[in-house]
Design a protein around this motif. Structure first.
Motif, PDB file in Angstrom:
ATOM      1  N   ALA A   1       0.852  -1.188   0.000  1.00  0.00           N
ATOM      2  CA  ALA A   1       0.000   0.000   0.000  1.00  0.00           C
ATOM      3  C   ALA A   1       0.886   1.236   0.000  1.00  0.00           C
ATOM      4  N   VAL A   2       0.343   2.328  -0.562  1.00  0.00           N
ATOM      5  CA  VAL A   2       1.127   3.557  -0.695  1.00  0.00           C
ATOM      6  C   VAL A   2       0.787   4.593   0.369  1.00  0.00           C
ATOM      7  N   ASP A   3      -0.333   4.402   1.074  1.00  0.00           N
ATOM      8  CA  ASP A   3      -0.735   5.372   2.093  1.00  0.00           C
ATOM      9  C   ASP A   3      -1.527   4.672   3.189  1.00  0.00           C
ATOM     10  N   GLY A   4      -1.860   5.430   4.226  1.00  0.00           N
ATOM     11  CA  GLY A   4      -2.534   4.851   5.372  1.00  0.00           C
ATOM     12  C   GLY A   4      -3.929   4.346   5.084  1.00  0.00           C
ATOM     13  N   LYS A   5      -4.702   5.099   4.311  1.00  0.00           N
ATOM     14  CA  LYS A   5      -6.072   4.698   4.001  1.00  0.00           C
ATOM     15  C   LYS A   5      -6.096   3.370   3.259  1.00  0.00           C
ATOM     16  N   THR A   6      -5.251   3.260   2.239  1.00  0.00           N
ATOM     17  CA  THR A   6      -5.175   2.016   1.477  1.00  0.00           C
ATOM     18  C   THR A   6      -4.659   0.879   2.356  1.00  0.00           C
ATOM     19  N   ALA A   7      -3.684   1.197   3.200  1.00  0.00           N
ATOM     20  CA  ALA A   7      -3.090   0.176   4.059  1.00  0.00           C
ATOM     21  C   ALA A   7      -4.123  -0.445   4.993  1.00  0.00           C
ATOM     22  N   LEU A   8      -4.989   0.377   5.583  1.00  0.00           N
ATOM     23  CA  LEU A   8      -6.005  -0.150   6.493  1.00  0.00           C
ATOM     24  C   LEU A   8      -7.017  -1.019   5.757  1.00  0.00           C
ATOM     25  N   ALA A   9      -7.371  -0.606   4.540  1.00  0.00           N
ATOM     26  CA  ALA A   9      -8.311  -1.401   3.747  1.00  0.00           C
ATOM     27  C   ALA A   9      -7.709  -2.763   3.404  1.00  0.00           C
ATOM     28  N   VAL A  10      -6.445  -2.758   2.985  1.00  0.00           N
ATOM     29  CA  VAL A  10      -5.763  -4.016   2.668  1.00  0.00           C
ATOM     30  C   VAL A  10      -5.580  -4.852   3.932  1.00  0.00           C
ATOM     31  N   PHE A  11      -5.238  -4.187   5.019  1.00  0.00           N
ATOM     32  CA  PHE A  11      -5.022  -4.863   6.303  1.00  0.00           C
ATOM     33  C   PHE A  11      -6.250  -5.672   6.712  1.00  0.00           C
ATOM     34  N   ASP A  12      -7.422  -5.061   6.599  1.00  0.00           N
ATOM     35  CA  ASP A  12      -8.650  -5.729   7.028  1.00  0.00           C
ATOM     36  C   ASP A  12      -9.019  -6.908   6.129  1.00  0.00           C
ATOM     37  N   GLN A  13      -8.594  -6.868   4.872  1.00  0.00           N
ATOM     38  CA  GLN A  13      -8.896  -7.954   3.940  1.00  0.00           C
ATOM     39  C   GLN A  13      -7.823  -9.044   3.943  1.00  0.00           C
ATOM     40  N   PHE A  14      -6.572  -8.620   4.104  1.00  0.00           N
ATOM     41  CA  PHE A  14      -5.420  -9.516   3.945  1.00  0.00           C
ATOM     42  C   PHE A  14      -5.047 -10.241   5.233  1.00  0.00           C
TER      43      PHE A  14
ATOM     44  N   THR B   1       0.758   6.513  14.182  1.00  0.00           N
ATOM     45  CA  THR B   1      -0.693   6.445  14.360  1.00  0.00           C
ATOM     46  C   THR B   1      -1.257   5.206  13.683  1.00  0.00           C
ATOM     47  N   LEU B   2      -0.761   4.926  12.480  1.00  0.00           N
ATOM     48  CA  LEU B   2      -1.232   3.751  11.745  1.00  0.00           C
ATOM     49  C   LEU B   2      -0.847   2.467  12.475  1.00  0.00           C
ATOM     50  N   CYS B   3       0.345   2.435  13.030  1.00  0.00           N
ATOM     51  CA  CYS B   3       0.789   1.283  13.812  1.00  0.00           C
ATOM     52  C   CYS B   3      -0.170   1.035  14.971  1.00  0.00           C
ATOM     53  N   GLU B   4      -0.534   2.101  15.656  1.00  0.00           N
ATOM     54  CA  GLU B   4      -1.432   1.989  16.805  1.00  0.00           C
ATOM     55  C   GLU B   4      -2.809   1.486  16.381  1.00  0.00           C
ATOM     56  N   ARG B   5      -3.298   1.973  15.251  1.00  0.00           N
ATOM     57  CA  ARG B   5      -4.608   1.533  14.759  1.00  0.00           C
ATOM     58  C   ARG B   5      -4.592   0.051  14.403  1.00  0.00           C
ATOM     59  N   MET B   6      -3.531  -0.378  13.753  1.00  0.00           N
ATOM     60  CA  MET B   6      -3.429  -1.789  13.383  1.00  0.00           C
ATOM     61  C   MET B   6      -3.316  -2.672  14.621  1.00  0.00           C
ATOM     62  N   GLN B   7      -2.543  -2.210  15.602  1.00  0.00           N
ATOM     63  CA  GLN B   7      -2.390  -2.973  16.836  1.00  0.00           C
ATOM     64  C   GLN B   7      -3.713  -3.086  17.591  1.00  0.00           C
ATOM     65  N   SER B   8      -4.584  -2.094  17.432  1.00  0.00           N
ATOM     66  CA  SER B   8      -5.878  -2.150  18.110  1.00  0.00           C
ATOM     67  C   SER B   8      -6.813  -3.164  17.457  1.00  0.00           C
ATOM     68  N   ARG B   9      -6.509  -3.546  16.209  1.00  0.00           N
ATOM     69  CA  ARG B   9      -7.345  -4.505  15.491  1.00  0.00           C
ATOM     70  C   ARG B   9      -6.912  -5.946  15.760  1.00  0.00           C
ATOM     71  N   THR B  10      -5.609  -6.197  15.686  1.00  0.00           N
ATOM     72  CA  THR B  10      -5.078  -7.545  15.896  1.00  0.00           C
ATOM     73  C   THR B  10      -3.733  -7.441  16.609  1.00  0.00           C
ATOM     74  N   ASP B  11      -3.159  -8.603  16.915  1.00  0.00           N
ATOM     75  CA  ASP B  11      -1.824  -8.641  17.522  1.00  0.00           C
ATOM     76  C   ASP B  11      -0.739  -8.695  16.450  1.00  0.00           C
ATOM     77  N   VAL B  12      -0.938  -7.984  15.358  1.00  0.00           N
ATOM     78  CA  VAL B  12      -0.009  -8.034  14.234  1.00  0.00           C
ATOM     79  C   VAL B  12       1.375  -7.526  14.643  1.00  0.00           C
ATOM     80  N   PHE B  13       2.402  -8.136  14.065  1.00  0.00           N
ATOM     81  CA  PHE B  13       3.766  -7.649  14.254  1.00  0.00           C
ATOM     82  C   PHE B  13       3.983  -6.442  13.348  1.00  0.00           C
ATOM     83  N   VAL B  14       4.777  -5.472  13.821  1.00  0.00           N
ATOM     84  CA  VAL B  14       5.053  -4.271  13.029  1.00  0.00           C
ATOM     85  C   VAL B  14       6.549  -3.977  13.039  1.00  0.00           C
ATOM     86  N   LEU B  15       7.119  -3.891  11.844  1.00  0.00           N
ATOM     87  CA  LEU B  15       8.509  -3.480  11.661  1.00  0.00           C
ATOM     88  C   LEU B  15       8.494  -2.093  11.034  1.00  0.00           C
TER      89      LEU B  15
END
Length: 230
Positions: free
Chosen positions: A33-46, A64-78
């Motif tokens: 993904a190239v931006d946060g909006k696209t990343a969250l959409a892909v995140f929820d599907q992928f 901020t995006l890291c925090e949002r993703m962490q609130s959804r799942t226990d995903v690892f973030v690099l």
């Protein structure tokens, strides 16, 4: 075993495509993904196992995006960043990042860090006593929930792992390097103050007075220990 799924988020097409091609050659499933909006959409599907996330995105801060993703799942973030100061890294860790890679980086180092992160396991094997209870504090290993006075405490995945590890050996003193080895589960090559950052975040969430902690005590010149009689 199915290959791990990795989401690469970076607005720089050269870096993004380089990472995507390289990790795809290592037999990972890749989306980008190239931006946060696209990343969250892909995140929820992928439903990725790991997100390789640039700090500077055009529409949202990477922290901020890291925090949002962490609130959804226990995903690892690099996290990826061109900044080298410690304060920048500390901010990322406080938002739930598992590791940091500074641009420009070597692809072999990227491969090492990705592999090391994915070898960690955040699933907990059910036991006869899945809930640790110390006074007002309850840690449920199966649901990965922490409560104080029956009120749910919001922790990042790494904060939960660190608290659970300390609470599982009450009274035992752990050095920072031991905690990194046991909780991060690989030889973290960065600043060991990452432990202090996460301890500080946990204290803010579970201690009545974070400046005078009673659950997680600092052992001067050594490390930390969990006090079961707080």
């Amino acid at each position: 075993m199915a290959p791990a799924k990795i989401l690469v988020v970076d607005d720089d097409p050269a870096i993004r495509n380089l990472i995507v091609r390289f990790l795809a050659q290592k037999n990972y499933q890749i989306e980008s993904a190239v931006d946060g909006k696209t990343a969250l959409a892909v995140f929820d599907q992928f439903h990725p196992d790991l997100v390789v996330l640039d700090v500077n995105l055009p529409d949202v801060n990477g922290y901020t995006l890291c925090e949002r993703m962490q609130s959804r799942t226990d995903v690892f973030v690099l996290m990826l960043t061109s900044r080298t100061d410690s304060a920048d890294k500390i901010q990322g860790f406080s938002k739930g990042a598992d590791d940091y890679l500074t641009k420009p980086f070597d692809l072999q180092e990227l491969e090492y860090r990705v592999g090391a992160i994915l070898r960690r396991q955040r699933t907990v094997t059910p036991s006869e006593r899945p809930i640790l209870v110390y006074g007002k504090l309850a840690i449920d290993q199966e649901s990965r929930e922490v409560k104080i006075n029956d009120n749910l405490v919001s922790l990042t995945a790494l904060e939960f792992d660190l608290l659970l590890f300390l609470a599982s050996s009450p009274g035992k003193v752990w050095t920072r390097s031991e905690l990194i080895q046991e909780v991060w589960e690989y030889d973290y090559v960065g600043d060991q103050r990452v432990v202090d950052v996460h301890i500080g975040q946990i204290r803010k969430k579970i201690e009545p007075d974070p400046s005078n902690p009673t659950w997680i005590e600092t052992v001067r010149r050594v490390g930390y220990k969990f006090n079961p009689t707080s």
